[in-house]
Design a protein around this motif. Structure first.
Motif, PDB file in Angstrom:
ATOM      1  N   LEU A 140       0.832  -1.215   0.000  1.00 14.55           N
ATOM      2  CA  LEU A 140       0.000   0.000   0.000  1.00 14.55           C
ATOM      3  C   LEU A 140       0.866   1.264   0.000  1.00 14.55           C
ATOM      4  O   LEU A 140       0.545   2.243  -0.687  1.00 14.55           O
ATOM      5  CB  LEU A 140      -0.928  -0.006   1.232  1.00 14.55           C
ATOM      6  CG  LEU A 140      -1.762   1.256   1.448  1.00 14.55           C
ATOM      7  CD1 LEU A 140      -2.729   1.488   0.278  1.00 14.55           C
ATOM      8  CD2 LEU A 140      -2.537   1.173   2.772  1.00 14.55           C
ATOM      9  N   ALA A 141       1.972   1.221   0.747  1.00 14.35           N
ATOM     10  CA  ALA A 141       2.856   2.396   0.815  1.00 14.35           C
ATOM     11  C   ALA A 141       3.328   2.777  -0.590  1.00 14.35           C
ATOM     12  O   ALA A 141       3.420   3.963  -0.922  1.00 14.35           O
ATOM     13  CB  ALA A 141       4.050   2.101   1.725  1.00 14.35           C
ATOM     14  N   TYR A 142       3.603   1.777  -1.435  1.00 18.66           N
ATOM     15  CA  TYR A 142       4.087   2.093  -2.785  1.00 18.66           C
ATOM     16  C   TYR A 142       2.982   2.274  -3.825  1.00 18.66           C
ATOM     17  O   TYR A 142       3.228   2.839  -4.898  1.00 18.66           O
ATOM     18  CB  TYR A 142       5.223   1.144  -3.197  1.00 18.66           C
ATOM     19  CG  TYR A 142       6.471   1.795  -2.649  1.00 18.66           C
ATOM     20  CD1 TYR A 142       7.120   2.792  -3.371  1.00 18.66           C
ATOM     21  CD2 TYR A 142       6.852   1.582  -1.338  1.00 18.66           C
ATOM     22  CE1 TYR A 142       8.152   3.518  -2.816  1.00 18.66           C
ATOM     23  CE2 TYR A 142       7.888   2.304  -0.773  1.00 18.66           C
ATOM     24  CZ  TYR A 142       8.532   3.264  -1.527  1.00 18.66           C
ATOM     25  OH  TYR A 142       9.536   4.007  -0.981  1.00 18.66           O
ATOM     26  N   VAL A 143       1.754   1.874  -3.497  1.00 15.22           N
ATOM     27  CA  VAL A 143       0.609   2.285  -4.310  1.00 15.22           C
ATOM     28  C   VAL A 143       0.472   3.808  -4.161  1.00 15.22           C
ATOM     29  O   VAL A 143       0.241   4.523  -5.144  1.00 15.22           O
ATOM     30  CB  VAL A 143      -0.676   1.555  -3.856  1.00 15.22           C
ATOM     31  CG1 VAL A 143      -1.905   2.136  -4.536  1.00 15.22           C
ATOM     32  CG2 VAL A 143      -0.562   0.055  -4.134  1.00 15.22           C
ATOM     33  N   GLU A 144       0.674   4.287  -2.956  1.00 18.86           N
ATOM     34  CA  GLU A 144       0.584   5.733  -2.700  1.00 18.86           C
ATOM     35  C   GLU A 144       1.738   6.491  -3.367  1.00 18.86           C
ATOM     36  O   GLU A 144       1.544   7.590  -3.892  1.00 18.86           O
ATOM     37  CB  GLU A 144       0.549   5.998  -1.189  1.00 18.86           C
ATOM     38  CG  GLU A 144      -0.735   5.486  -0.561  1.00 18.86           C
ATOM     39  CD  GLU A 144      -0.816   5.667   0.952  1.00 18.86           C
ATOM     40  OE1 GLU A 144      -1.823   5.221   1.519  1.00 18.86           O
ATOM     41  OE2 GLU A 144       0.118   6.235   1.557  1.00 18.86           O
ATOM     42  N   ALA A 145       2.930   5.886  -3.345  1.00 24.04           N
ATOM     43  CA  ALA A 145       4.072   6.527  -4.018  1.00 24.04           C
ATOM     44  C   ALA A 145       3.793   6.636  -5.525  1.00 24.04           C
ATOM     45  O   ALA A 145       4.164   7.628  -6.169  1.00 24.04           O
ATOM     46  CB  ALA A 145       5.350   5.727  -3.774  1.00 24.04           C
ATOM     47  N   TYR A 146       3.143   5.624  -6.072  1.00 20.28           N
ATOM     48  CA  TYR A 146       2.807   5.660  -7.501  1.00 20.28           C
ATOM     49  C   TYR A 146       1.883   6.847  -7.792  1.00 20.28           C
ATOM     50  O   TYR A 146       2.029   7.524  -8.815  1.00 20.28           O
ATOM     51  CB  TYR A 146       2.143   4.338  -7.928  1.00 20.28           C
ATOM     52  CG  TYR A 146       2.028   4.206  -9.432  1.00 20.28           C
ATOM     53  CD1 TYR A 146       3.046   3.633 -10.179  1.00 20.28           C
ATOM     54  CD2 TYR A 146       0.903   4.686 -10.117  1.00 20.28           C
ATOM     55  CE1 TYR A 146       2.971   3.529 -11.559  1.00 20.28           C
ATOM     56  CE2 TYR A 146       0.812   4.586 -11.500  1.00 20.28           C
ATOM     57  CZ  TYR A 146       1.842   4.002 -12.207  1.00 20.28           C
ATOM     58  OH  TYR A 146       1.754   3.913 -13.583  1.00 20.28           O
ATOM     59  N   GLU A 147       0.951   7.109  -6.890  1.00 24.72           N
ATOM     60  CA  GLU A 147       0.038   8.249  -7.075  1.00 24.72           C
ATOM     61  C   GLU A 147       0.821   9.572  -7.052  1.00 24.72           C
ATOM     62  O   GLU A 147       0.464  10.511  -7.767  1.00 24.72           O
ATOM     63  CB  GLU A 147      -1.068   8.254  -6.012  1.00 24.72           C
ATOM     64  CG  GLU A 147      -2.073   7.109  -6.170  1.00 24.72           C
ATOM     65  CD  GLU A 147      -2.746   7.058  -7.546  1.00 24.72           C
ATOM     66  OE1 GLU A 147      -3.048   8.128  -8.110  1.00 24.72           O
ATOM     67  OE2 GLU A 147      -2.940   5.932  -8.064  1.00 24.72           O
ATOM     68  N   GLU A 148       1.871   9.637  -6.252  1.00 20.63           N
ATOM     69  CA  GLU A 148       2.715  10.844  -6.240  1.00 20.63           C
ATOM     70  C   GLU A 148       3.394  11.026  -7.602  1.00 20.63           C
ATOM     71  O   GLU A 148       3.526  12.151  -8.093  1.00 20.63           O
ATOM     72  CB  GLU A 148       3.790  10.738  -5.153  1.00 20.63           C
ATOM     73  CG  GLU A 148       3.238  10.734  -3.741  1.00 20.63           C
ATOM     74  CD  GLU A 148       4.334  10.662  -2.671  1.00 20.63           C
ATOM     75  OE1 GLU A 148       3.981  10.440  -1.511  1.00 20.63           O
ATOM     76  OE2 GLU A 148       5.533  10.822  -3.000  1.00 20.63           O
ATOM     77  N   ILE A 149       3.807   9.914  -8.189  1.00 17.64           N
ATOM     78  CA  ILE A 149       4.438   9.977  -9.515  1.00 17.64           C
ATOM     79  C   ILE A 149       3.412  10.475 -10.548  1.00 17.64           C
ATOM     80  O   ILE A 149       3.720  11.315 -11.401  1.00 17.64           O
ATOM     81  CB  ILE A 149       4.997   8.589  -9.907  1.00 17.64           C
ATOM     82  CG1 ILE A 149       6.131   8.186  -8.950  1.00 17.64           C
ATOM     83  CG2 ILE A 149       5.471   8.576 -11.365  1.00 17.64           C
ATOM     84  CD1 ILE A 149       6.563   6.727  -9.050  1.00 17.64           C
ATOM     85  N   LYS A 150       2.186   9.997 -10.430  1.00 16.48           N
ATOM     86  CA  LYS A 150       1.123  10.439 -11.356  1.00 16.48           C
ATOM     87  C   LYS A 150       0.867  11.943 -11.224  1.00 16.48           C
ATOM     88  O   LYS A 150       0.659  12.641 -12.219  1.00 16.48           O
ATOM     89  CB  LYS A 150      -0.188   9.681 -11.079  1.00 16.48           C
ATOM     90  CG  LYS A 150      -0.142   8.207 -11.367  1.00 16.48           C
ATOM     91  CD  LYS A 150       0.173   7.897 -12.807  1.00 16.48           C
ATOM     92  CE  LYS A 150      -0.980   8.260 -13.746  1.00 16.48           C
ATOM     93  NZ  LYS A 150      -0.601   7.987 -15.159  1.00 16.48           N
ATOM     94  N   GLU A 151       0.875  12.414  -9.980  1.00 14.10           N
ATOM     95  CA  GLU A 151       0.661  13.850  -9.747  1.00 14.10           C
ATOM     96  C   GLU A 151       1.754  14.673 -10.412  1.00 14.10           C
ATOM     97  O   GLU A 151       1.473  15.715 -11.012  1.00 14.10           O
ATOM     98  CB  GLU A 151       0.675  14.148  -8.240  1.00 14.10           C
ATOM     99  CG  GLU A 151      -0.685  14.092  -7.586  1.00 14.10           C
ATOM    100  CD  GLU A 151      -0.584  14.276  -6.079  1.00 14.10           C
ATOM    101  OE1 GLU A 151       0.069  15.244  -5.628  1.00 14.10           O
ATOM    102  OE2 GLU A 151      -1.156  13.433  -5.354  1.00 14.10           O
ATOM    103  N   TYR A 152       2.991  14.203 -10.284  1.00 18.76           N
ATOM    104  CA  TYR A 152       4.114  14.915 -10.901  1.00 18.76           C
ATOM    105  C   TYR A 152       3.945  14.932 -12.420  1.00 18.76           C
ATOM    106  O   TYR A 152       4.155  15.975 -13.067  1.00 18.76           O
ATOM    107  CB  TYR A 152       5.438  14.241 -10.509  1.00 18.76           C
ATOM    108  CG  TYR A 152       6.646  14.931 -11.097  1.00 18.76           C
ATOM    109  CD1 TYR A 152       7.256  15.995 -10.439  1.00 18.76           C
ATOM    110  CD2 TYR A 152       7.171  14.534 -12.329  1.00 18.76           C
ATOM    111  CE1 TYR A 152       8.354  16.643 -10.977  1.00 18.76           C
ATOM    112  CE2 TYR A 152       8.272  15.173 -12.880  1.00 18.76           C
ATOM    113  CZ  TYR A 152       8.864  16.230 -12.200  1.00 18.76           C
ATOM    114  OH  TYR A 152       9.942  16.865 -12.750  1.00 18.76           O
ATOM    115  N   GLU A 153       3.573  13.811 -12.982  1.00 12.54           N
ATOM    116  CA  GLU A 153       3.393  13.729 -14.446  1.00 12.54           C
ATOM    117  C   GLU A 153       2.350  14.740 -14.917  1.00 12.54           C
ATOM    118  O   GLU A 153       2.541  15.423 -15.914  1.00 12.54           O
ATOM    119  CB  GLU A 153       2.956  12.317 -14.849  1.00 12.54           C
ATOM    120  CG  GLU A 153       4.074  11.283 -14.776  1.00 12.54           C
ATOM    121  CD  GLU A 153       3.634   9.931 -15.339  1.00 12.54           C
ATOM    122  OE1 GLU A 153       2.452   9.566 -15.184  1.00 12.54           O
ATOM    123  OE2 GLU A 153       4.489   9.243 -15.930  1.00 12.54           O
TER     124      GLU A 153
END
Ligand code: PLP
Length: 300
Positions: A140-153
């Motif tokens: 779950l911690a890295y599902v959330e990190a993935y969302e941070e990457i999406k926000e940056y994109e």
């Protein structure tokens, strides 16, 4: 939320970015700090008063969990395999944090864990964390990190074609894959560079983690977990890895390490070279391990 920065690397005319998980603000950060936040919330919710985990002498996970326990004011036991045990900055910090290290041989680890959990359960309410923070909460911690990457994109109007990182227990890897599935990002390639495991075992564990996270069974996900850059095993490295660590230190002011991030960086460049990948947007995740950089100073 950790920052994403541009790197000076320009291999094959690719554009390189780095996500600074190493800057997470607890106990030298890293991916284990992101996972530990989830365990901490669970421990507070369940009112546990002892934490038990395991890992090697150079384990970032064990350092962070020992520090989390000291912050919460609860006892921490760390079970560590005897084989290949030597003093590292992480093992020394773990001792300063007051954790109790129990050394047993590798084939005794499982038995020792259940013995300790049973023993402590008689008088206390222990919380057990798998090595490396493996499990659904770590995912779950890295599902959330993935969302941070999406926000940056979205914010920067860019799409990363590839994401590279050091893969150990595969929890970080599984979380990123689950994030990719949630976002239907079928064109994004997620590439874990193994720091130890062979690809068959690594893929199986990651696949199980994804199924576990989505509460599904038997789905076969397409996982790229590369074992050709392991260099002979956990903690082993070659001159190329040392040269990449030096280069990133000199050009970007970012300190990688031989066990995880330096190995992954080397694997990334070799992979791009072998596959002749050019003109892409590439994100490298700096999963941390700063104390290991100082272990490496001797060989640099
Ligand atoms: C543990 C660790 C990894 C591997 O993460 P997993 O989620 O176990 O695959 C990568 N880099 C660093 C610095 C680590 O400490």
């Amino acid at each position: 939320m950790t920052q994403i920065e541009k790197l000076n690397e320009n291999f094959n005319n690719n554009k390189f970015y780095i996500k600074r998980e190493d800057l997470l603000p607890f106990s030298f950060g890293g991916n284990k700090a992101r996972k530990a936040q989830k365990f901490k919330e669970d421990i507070i919710k369940n009112k546990n008063d002892v934490v038990i985990t395991y890992g090697s002498c150079s384990s970032n996970h064990c350092r962070i969990i020992a520090n989390m326990a000291s912050e919460l004011g609860i006892k921490c036991y760390i079970i560590s395999p005897n084989e290949n045990y030597y003093e590292t900055n992480n093992s020394k910090i773990i001792q300063k944090l007051g954790a109790e290290i129990i050394k047993v041989s590798l084939d005794e680890v499982k038995r020792k864990i259940s013995e300790l959990v049973n023993e402590i359960s008689k008088t206390n309410n222990p919380y057990f964390i798998q090595g490396g923070g493996h499990g659904d909460l770590g995912t779950l911690a890295y599902v959330e990190a993935y969302e941070e990457i999406k926000e940056y994109e979205k914010k920067e109007n860019i799409t990363f074609d590839y994401i590279f990182f050091a893969s150990g227990t595969g929890t970080t890897h599984a979380g990123l894959e689950c994030g990719k599935i949630n976002n239907n990002d079928f064109n994004k390639k997620i590439i874990g560079i193994s720091v130890a495991r062979n690809k068959e075992y690594g893929r199986e564990i990651i696949n199980n983690s994804i199924n576990s996270f989505f509460k599904t069974e038997g789905i076969d996900y397409d996982i790229t977990f590369l074992d050709e850059y392991v260099c002979g095993g956990y903690g082993k490295y070659n001159d190329d890895i040392l040269n990449y660590i030096r280069k990133v230190m000199l050009k970007d002011g970012i300190m990688l390490n031989t066990v995880y991030t330096g190995k992954a960086y080397y694997g990334m460049i070799e992979y791009l070279k072998n596959k002749e990948i050019k003109n892409k947007n590439i994100l490298f995740i700096n999963t941390g391990g700063t104390p290991i950089f100082f272990d490496d100073l001797e060989v640099m």
